[in-house]
Design an enzyme around this catalytic site. Structure first.
Site, PDB file in Angstrom:
ATOM      1  N   LYS A  71     -18.575  36.886  -2.068  1.00  0.00           N
ATOM      2  CA  LYS A  71     -17.348  36.086  -2.241  1.00  0.00           C
ATOM      3  C   LYS A  71     -16.119  36.999  -2.200  1.00  0.00           C
ATOM      4  O   LYS A  71     -15.085  36.639  -1.635  1.00  0.00           O
ATOM      5  CB  LYS A  71     -17.410  35.307  -3.565  1.00  0.00           C
ATOM      6  N   SER A  77      -5.491  30.408  -1.619  1.00  0.00           N
ATOM      7  CA  SER A  77      -4.878  30.376  -2.954  1.00  0.00           C
ATOM      8  C   SER A  77      -3.795  31.453  -3.073  1.00  0.00           C
ATOM      9  O   SER A  77      -2.761  31.228  -3.707  1.00  0.00           O
ATOM     10  CB  SER A  77      -5.946  30.553  -4.032  1.00  0.00           C
TER      11      SER A  77
HETATM   12  N1  LIG Z   1      -8.749  26.294  -6.822  1.00  0.00           N
HETATM   13  C1  LIG Z   1      -9.796  26.552  -6.067  1.00  0.00           C
HETATM   14  O1  LIG Z   1     -10.078  25.815  -5.091  1.00  0.00           O
HETATM   15  C2  LIG Z   1     -10.711  27.712  -6.373  1.00  0.00           C
HETATM   16  C3  LIG Z   1     -10.450  28.606  -7.421  1.00  0.00           C
HETATM   17  N2  LIG Z   1     -11.344  29.643  -7.672  1.00  0.00           N
HETATM   18  C4  LIG Z   1     -11.140  30.586  -8.768  1.00  0.00           C
HETATM   19  O2  LIG Z   1     -11.184  29.929 -10.031  1.00  0.00           O
HETATM   20  C5  LIG Z   1     -10.324  30.584 -10.976  1.00  0.00           C
HETATM   21  C6  LIG Z   1      -9.344  29.543 -11.548  1.00  0.00           C
HETATM   22  O3  LIG Z   1      -8.544  29.103 -10.456  1.00  0.00           O
HETATM   23  P1  LIG Z   1      -7.646  27.790 -10.485  1.00  0.00           P
HETATM   24  O4  LIG Z   1      -8.273  26.760 -11.337  1.00  0.00           O
HETATM   25  O5  LIG Z   1      -7.354  27.473  -9.064  1.00  0.00           O
HETATM   26  O6  LIG Z   1      -6.333  28.358 -11.186  1.00  0.00           O
HETATM   27  P2  LIG Z   1      -5.109  27.516 -11.841  1.00  0.00           P
HETATM   28  O7  LIG Z   1      -3.951  28.432 -11.829  1.00  0.00           O
HETATM   29  O8  LIG Z   1      -5.015  26.183 -11.187  1.00  0.00           O
HETATM   30  O9  LIG Z   1      -5.609  27.280 -13.320  1.00  0.00           O
HETATM   31  C7  LIG Z   1      -5.688  28.273 -14.300  1.00  0.00           C
HETATM   32  C8  LIG Z   1      -5.422  27.580 -15.607  1.00  0.00           C
HETATM   33  O10 LIG Z   1      -5.660  28.489 -16.682  1.00  0.00           O
HETATM   34  C9  LIG Z   1      -4.729  28.163 -17.696  1.00  0.00           C
HETATM   35  N3  LIG Z   1      -4.623  29.266 -18.653  1.00  0.00           N
HETATM   36  C10 LIG Z   1      -4.056  30.475 -18.499  1.00  0.00           C
HETATM   37  N4  LIG Z   1      -4.144  31.196 -19.625  1.00  0.00           N
HETATM   38  C11 LIG Z   1      -4.786  30.424 -20.523  1.00  0.00           C
HETATM   39  C12 LIG Z   1      -5.154  30.586 -21.877  1.00  0.00           C
HETATM   40  N5  LIG Z   1      -4.908  31.722 -22.540  1.00  0.00           N
HETATM   41  N6  LIG Z   1      -5.778  29.577 -22.512  1.00  0.00           N
HETATM   42  C13 LIG Z   1      -6.043  28.413 -21.887  1.00  0.00           C
HETATM   43  N7  LIG Z   1      -5.711  28.191 -20.596  1.00  0.00           N
HETATM   44  C14 LIG Z   1      -5.092  29.181 -19.923  1.00  0.00           C
HETATM   45  C15 LIG Z   1      -3.432  27.903 -16.932  1.00  0.00           C
HETATM   46  O11 LIG Z   1      -2.534  27.179 -17.756  1.00  0.00           O
HETATM   47  P3  LIG Z   1      -1.010  26.852 -17.309  1.00  0.00           P
HETATM   48  O12 LIG Z   1      -1.114  25.741 -16.306  1.00  0.00           O
HETATM   49  O13 LIG Z   1      -0.380  26.414 -18.558  1.00  0.00           O
HETATM   50  O14 LIG Z   1      -0.470  28.118 -16.740  1.00  0.00           O
HETATM   51  C16 LIG Z   1      -3.965  27.087 -15.753  1.00  0.00           C
HETATM   52  O15 LIG Z   1      -3.983  25.710 -16.039  1.00  0.00           O
HETATM   53  C17 LIG Z   1      -9.608  31.690 -10.193  1.00  0.00           C
HETATM   54  O16 LIG Z   1     -10.236  32.930 -10.409  1.00  0.00           O
HETATM   55  C18 LIG Z   1      -9.761  31.258  -8.749  1.00  0.00           C
HETATM   56  O17 LIG Z   1      -9.750  32.343  -7.852  1.00  0.00           O
HETATM   57  C19 LIG Z   1     -12.463  29.791  -6.923  1.00  0.00           C
HETATM   58  C20 LIG Z   1     -12.719  28.950  -5.870  1.00  0.00           C
HETATM   59  C21 LIG Z   1     -11.906  27.839  -5.534  1.00  0.00           C
HETATM   60  C1  LIG Z   2     -12.380  30.624   0.455  1.00  0.00           C
HETATM   61  C2  LIG Z   2     -10.869  30.622   0.300  1.00  0.00           C
HETATM   62  C3  LIG Z   2     -10.262  31.697   1.155  1.00  0.00           C
HETATM   63  C4  LIG Z   2     -10.442  29.256   0.782  1.00  0.00           C
HETATM   64  O1  LIG Z   2      -9.085  29.112   1.000  1.00  0.00           O
HETATM   65  C5  LIG Z   2     -10.520  30.854  -1.155  1.00  0.00           C
HETATM   66  O2  LIG Z   2     -11.406  31.039  -1.972  1.00  0.00           O
HETATM   67  C6  LIG Z   2      -9.136  30.968  -1.635  1.00  0.00           C
HETATM   68  O3  LIG Z   2      -8.220  30.429  -1.020  1.00  0.00           O
HETATM   69  O4  LIG Z   2      -8.963  31.611  -2.688  1.00  0.00           O
END
Ligand SMILES: NC(=O)C1=CN([C@@H]2O[C@H](COP(=O)(O)OP(=O)(O)OC[C@H]3O[C@@H](n4cnc5c(N)ncnc54)[C@H](OP(=O)(O)O)[C@@H]3O)[C@@H](O)[C@H]2O)C=CC1
Ligand SMILES: CC(C)(CO)C(=O)C(=O)O
Length: 297
Positions: A178, A245
């Site tokens: 990944k 992202s």
């Molecule tokens: N979105 C996607 O399609 C994908 C994401 N990922 C991975 O998943 C992980 C999360 O990504 P994603 O959900 O997109 O990120 P987001 O930025 O959408 O969400 C992260 C969340 O964490 C919250 N947060 C930060 N600090 C704290 C804390 N101390 N306590 C509680 N909540 C907290 C933030 O709150 P606030 O809104 O208040 O800042 C926010 O809502 C990342 O590592 C990303 O790379 C992997 C594959 C796909």
């Molecule tokens: C797989 C990919 C590149 C899809 O957009 C992703 O994980 C990201 O955007 O962080």
């Protein structure tokens, strides 16, 4: 089962939506305001033309949590703070980390939980607002055990068929694959400001991505290079219209996961004495863009 999800972003809300029908789910948010909205309006998930609202419990993550299972769904740059200063507040039998990148692995020896799993999310998820998430691409979540027993996560074998979990034996190979996808796609799309598909349809960009891939593959002495390169090209085609992202973070003037992805590579290259000029150059450019955007915000 009592499940806690730390982080009410795209991945946290999506995970909550698919577990809250069968389990007692609490979303632990950063902001009180988001928790209040989730408790009042429920959590809505959009998948294709379907829009479903679930009743869900949420509260801000300000006190000790006690759950049977915890999913950690914050970005890499927020995880370091939680693991360094608030790990004692996360009481659970089992814990699963859902982050991209590999920055979090070095903290795991200090995580006290008996059962620790790592996962890579291959779904597309977009947070629309504090109570709504769009399931933009139905994929799967691969997971593996870092410490403890696989059986502690046995509930994952009977999940909703739009949100499947697939077990893999080798957590390191899983995360590395990944990482290779995110290293190849995210910084280049963020810098060039193009959707993922352009990295394969526009030949000069494909060549640039290939050079980067080859450099990083050498740093990790990657096995099955041809298969992983083909996989990256397939991800670009399957997500052709998506903005990565990192590109979305740059466009919104937000912090990115660059450090957990590209700086991680550069650090490993330095440790191993392998030159990584392309990664180093790219890191400086994307970091510069990120800082420019953060200043303007
Ligand atoms: N979105 C996607 O399609 C994908 C994401 N990922 C991975 O998943 C992980 C999360 O990504 P994603 O959900 O997109 O990120 P987001 O930025 O959408 O969400 C992260 C969340 O964490 C919250 N947060 C930060 N600090 C704290 C804390 N101390 N306590 C509680 N909540 C907290 C933030 O709150 P606030 O809104 O208040 O800042 C926010 O809502 C990342 O590592 C990303 O790379 C992997 C594959 C796909
Ligand atoms: C797989 C990919 C590149 C899809 O957009 C992703 O994980 C990201 O955007 O962080």
């Amino acid at each position: 089962m009592r499940i806690g999800i730390v982080g009410g972003g795209a991945v946290g809300l999506l995970t909550a939506a698919y577990f809250c029908g069968d389990h007692d789910v609490t979303i632990y948010t950063r902001r009180n305001e988001q928790a209040e909205k989730l408790c009042t309006h429920g959590l809505t998930v959009i998948c294709g033309n379907e829009r479903t609202t679930h009743r869900v419990h949420a509260e801000p993550f300000v006190r000790e949590i006690e759950e049977e299972m915890l999913f950690i769904a914050v970005k890499q740059y927020d995880l370091a703070n939680i693991l360094q200063t608030r790990i004692h507040m996360l009481q659970a039998n089992a814990i699963m980390f859902l982050q991209n990148g590999m920055g979090h692995v070095s903290y795991l020896p200090h995580v006290p939980h008996h059962h620790i799993a790592l996962a890579v999310v291959e779904h597309g998820a977009l947070k629309i607002d504090d109570t709504t998430v769009s399931h933009t691409g139905v994929g799967q979540t691969k997971w593996s055990v870092w410490r403890g027993e696989k059986e502690a996560f046995s509930f994952l074998s009977s999940t909703n068929n739009r949100f499947p979990f697939q077990y893999v034996d080798d957590w390191e190979a899983m995360l590395l694959e990944k990482l290779m996808v995110n290293v190849a796609i995210n910084p280049l799309t963020a810098l060039l400001r193009v959707p993922n598909g352009m990295l394969v349809t526009h030949e000069p960009y494909r060549q640039a991505m290939k050079q980067l891939f080859q450099e990083v593959a050498s740093v990790f002495q990657l096995e099955q290079r041809e298969r992983i390169w083909k996989h990256i090209e397939t991800v670009c085609r399957q997500t052709a219209a998506n903005r990565s992202s990192m590109l979305r973070d740059i466009e919104s003037g937000r912090k990115t996961e660059l450090d957990a992805i590209l700086r991680y590579v550069i650090e490993r290259a330095n440790e191993r004495g392998v030159p990584a000029p392309i990664s180093t150059f790219l890191y400086a450019l994307v970091k510069g863009k990120q800082l420019e955007g953060e200043k303007e915000r």
